[in-house]
Write a protein that holds these residues in place. Structure first.
Motif, short mmCIF file in Angstrom:
data_model
loop_
_atom_site.label_atom_id
_atom_site.label_comp_id
_atom_site.label_asym_id
_atom_site.label_seq_id
_atom_site.Cartn_x
_atom_site.Cartn_y
_atom_site.Cartn_z
N SER A 34 0.86 -1.18 0.00
CA SER A 34 0.00 0.00 0.00
C SER A 34 0.89 1.22 0.00
O SER A 34 2.09 1.13 0.22
N THR A 35 0.33 2.39 -0.26
CA THR A 35 1.15 3.59 -0.26
C THR A 35 0.96 4.33 1.05
O THR A 35 -0.03 4.15 1.74
N GLY A 36 1.91 5.19 1.37
CA GLY A 36 1.80 5.96 2.60
C GLY A 36 3.17 6.11 3.22
O GLY A 36 4.08 5.35 2.94
N GLU A 37 3.27 7.13 4.07
CA GLU A 37 4.52 7.36 4.77
C GLU A 37 4.24 7.44 6.26
O GLU A 37 3.21 7.97 6.66
N VAL A 38 5.19 6.95 7.05
CA VAL A 38 4.97 6.92 8.49
C VAL A 38 5.32 8.26 9.12
O VAL A 38 6.37 8.83 8.89
N LEU A 39 4.38 8.75 9.91
CA LEU A 39 4.61 9.92 10.74
C LEU A 39 5.00 9.35 12.10
O LEU A 39 4.31 8.48 12.63
N ALA A 238 -0.99 13.70 15.88
CA ALA A 238 -0.13 14.41 14.93
C ALA A 238 -0.63 14.12 13.52
O ALA A 238 -0.96 12.99 13.18
N TYR A 239 -0.73 15.16 12.73
CA TYR A 239 -1.10 15.01 11.32
C TYR A 239 -0.31 16.08 10.58
O TYR A 239 -0.18 17.21 11.08
N PRO A 240 0.22 15.78 9.41
CA PRO A 240 1.08 16.77 8.75
C PRO A 240 0.35 18.10 8.58
O PRO A 240 -0.79 18.15 8.11
N GLY A 241 1.01 19.17 9.01
CA GLY A 241 0.45 20.51 8.83
C GLY A 241 -0.55 20.90 9.91
O GLY A 241 -1.05 22.01 9.91
N LEU A 249 -8.69 22.59 10.48
CA LEU A 249 -8.05 21.40 9.95
C LEU A 249 -7.34 21.79 8.68
O LEU A 249 -7.93 22.42 7.81
N PRO A 250 -6.08 21.42 8.54
CA PRO A 250 -5.44 21.63 7.26
C PRO A 250 -5.89 20.53 6.30
O PRO A 250 -6.35 19.48 6.74
N GLY A 251 -5.79 20.78 5.04
CA GLY A 251 -6.03 19.70 4.08
C GLY A 251 -4.78 18.84 4.00
O GLY A 251 -3.85 18.99 4.78
N VAL A 252 -4.78 17.93 3.04
CA VAL A 252 -3.64 17.03 2.89
C VAL A 252 -2.52 17.79 2.18
O VAL A 252 -2.73 18.43 1.16
N GLU A 253 -1.33 17.71 2.75
CA GLU A 253 -0.20 18.36 2.10
C GLU A 253 0.31 17.49 0.96
O GLU A 253 0.28 16.26 1.04
N ASP A 254 0.76 18.15 -0.09
CA ASP A 254 1.21 17.41 -1.28
C ASP A 254 2.20 16.30 -0.94
O ASP A 254 2.14 15.20 -1.49
N ASP A 255 3.11 16.59 0.01
CA ASP A 255 4.12 15.60 0.35
C ASP A 255 3.53 14.35 1.00
O ASP A 255 4.21 13.34 1.12
#
Ligand code: C2O
Ligand code: CU
Ligand code: CU
Length: 518
Positions: A34-39, A238-241, A249-255
């Motif tokens: 699956s895709t995704g990055e670990v925070l 924790a959520y990016p941004g 709430l921020p939206g999803v960051e491109d990264d």
């Protein structure tokens, strides 16, 4: 409202006129399944298997309306929860709790849920798996603005959808097979961060077919909502941004468009919990409510063989007959209704539910401790329910939906058939009552979800359905560079619905399509 809504929302409203370039079918994460990055959490991770498994409270109706529907009220509000021992985590919660209250309902008993938004952000409630008329389904632009927002705010957003201030009433006919559904936020561009902060709960439908089966009940029937999260130093999610606390709430960051993965696994909102069980058979309603993480669930027993899973139902209803698995692959949005027999183990045994797809901290899920012998009159029935096969008409698939990475101008995103989400253009107009064959084609992993009615998997590539495809599905785990054909049939409700990827960061980055039933 942030610029982000205008960015993707505006592009969508242009009718996808921008030229789109699909990139080659490969990407990071493709090999991991699956895709995704670990925070990574900024707090020490809690000790595993210490916190008792919580079971969300059951919602109680406040009355019955003139049509005979049971009326419920839910207040969406910010509250603090103790998720990590000794720390406080603010959640966006249905009734201020995460998971939200469980709706325990019966087939054919309609319900009305009045959702009141006391959060600082707009919301949209969707009943995932619900056979629901379009105006109650939770269209991503049918916003409920927070209580107290002024009407001209509503007028400003009104061009986008049916925008109201404060409250919305969702009517659910609830006339569908017994199954484990769930409800969650579905606001365009913000579903990922909103669900991540806590906006998700169970909605169980029961019926007479299921009543007649000798299945485990009461305390031996457990809904298990599995998700991963990361925690900031102050204990918040924790959520990016996400740096402005709960006010926005921020939206999803491109990264982070591949998906946000956490390093702590929560079950019913508790980190790696433990649950004491009788030496008896249990029914577990497994839900993967993670934003992007896929799991391979195994029940390990010290010094012994793994405990098998006996699957009795999938997303949208009971199977025809039970199916035994050693492992269960579960993608975001999917549910597996399973029986586990702890009576074959001596009292004192600890059974650990692990995730064989992760070598790190997300490789553990929860633990069961067998603590007492107990009588058990449940059985595994040889036959469960009538599953009417959807018979596709002869010929090629009617429609193909290609799930690909794709950019719109200089903005990164995800596309279906080369377009990003456009609320006003239908990618498929479908006649009610007709069975169609749909083909889902992927570049990387995409769990594909269809609203309104479930489907049946016909084949993966040139083979038959996969090990986890049995029965009525509303979400299918389409692996990297895969072709999956499903038979789908919509009934009863004409209107505008959705097909989308249930990796919530992909969804928010526009991997969603409007469909219409006629
Ligand atoms: Cu669970 Cu359209 O979503
Ligand atoms: Cu849904
Ligand atoms: Cu996807």
């Amino acid at each position: 409202m942030t610029a982000r809504l205008s960015r993707r929302g505006f592009l969508g409203m242009l009718g996808g006129a921008a030229a789109l370039a699909a990139l080659p079918a490969c990407g990071p994460g493709a090999t991991a399944g699956s895709t995704g990055e670990v925070l990574t959490s900024a707090v020490p991770l809690p000790e595993r298997f210490r916190v008792p498994l919580p079971v969300p409270p059951v919602a109680r109706p406040v009355g019955v309306d003139g049509t005979g529907a049971q009326v419920y009220r839910v207040t969406q509000r910010v509250a603090e929860a103790e998720i990590l021992p000794g720390m406080r985590t603010p959640v966006l919660g249905y009734d201020g709790i995460f998971p939200g209250p469980t709706f325990d309902t019966r087939r054919g008993q309609p319900l009305v849920v009045r959702h009141r938004n006391e959060l600082p952000v707009p919301t949209v409630v969707h009943l995932h798996g619900g056979h629901t008329p379009a105006e109650h389904d939770g269209w991503p632009l049918d916003l409920v603005l927070p209580v107290g927002r002024t009407a001209d705010r509503a007028a400003h957003h009104g061009m986008l959808g049916d925008v109201v201030v404060g409250e919305r009433e969702h009517r659910y006919p609830n006339d569908q097979r017994a199954a484990t559904l769930w409800y969650h936020d579905h606001r365009m561009d913000f579903t990922g961060p909103a669900v991540y902060r806590g906006l998700a709960g169970f909605h169980i439908v029961r019926d007479e077919v299921e009543d007649a089966l000798p299945l485990p009940r009461g305390e031996r029937e457990l809904p298990l909502m599995i998700c991963d999260r990361a925690f900031a130093a102050d204990g918040s999610f924790a959520y990016p941004g996400l740096d402005q606390g709960m006010r926005s709430l921020p939206g999803v960051e491109d990264d982070w468009m591949e998906g946000v993965l956490g390093d702590v696994v929560l079950v019913n909102g508790a980190p790696w919990p433990v649950h004491e069980v009788d030496a008896a058979r249990y029914r577990l309603r497994l839900l993967n409510s993670s934003n992007a993480r896929r799991y391979r669930l195994v029940l390990t027993v010290p010094g012994g063989p793994d405990l098998p899973w006996v699957q009795i139902g999938s997303d949208a209803g009971l199977l025809a007959a039970p199916l035994e698995h050693q492992v269960i692959d579960i993608a975001p949005g999917e549910r597996f209704d399973v029986l586990v027999d702890f009576s074959v183990l001596p009292v004192g045994t600890e059974v650990t539910m692990v995730n064989a797809l992760d070598p790190g901290s997300a490789g553990r899920v929860m633990r069961f401790r067998v603590v007492r012998p107990a009588p058990d009159d449940s059985r595994v029935p040889a036959r469960l329910a009538e599953v009417e096969p959807l018979v596709p008409p002869a010929g090629e698939p009617h429609r193909t939906f290609r799930f690909n990475r794709g950019d719109v101008g200089d903005h990164r995103g995800w596309t279906i058939n080369g377009t990003s989400f456009d609320p006003d253009t239908s990618l498929a107009d479908i006649r009610l009552g007709e069975t169609e064959v749909w083909r889902f084609v992927t570049d990387v992993h995409h769990p594909v979800h269809v609203h309104l009615d479930p489907f049946q998997v016909l084949r993966r590539g040139t083979g038959g359905p996969g090990d986890f495809d049995a029965g009525w599905k509303d979400t299918v785990d389409v692996r990297p560079a895969e072709v999956v054909d499903v038979a789908v049939r919509f009934t009863d409700h004409a209107g505008r619905f959705l097909v989308h990827c249930h990796n919530l960061e992909h969804e928010d980055m526009a991997m969603m399509a409007t469909i219409r039933t006629l």
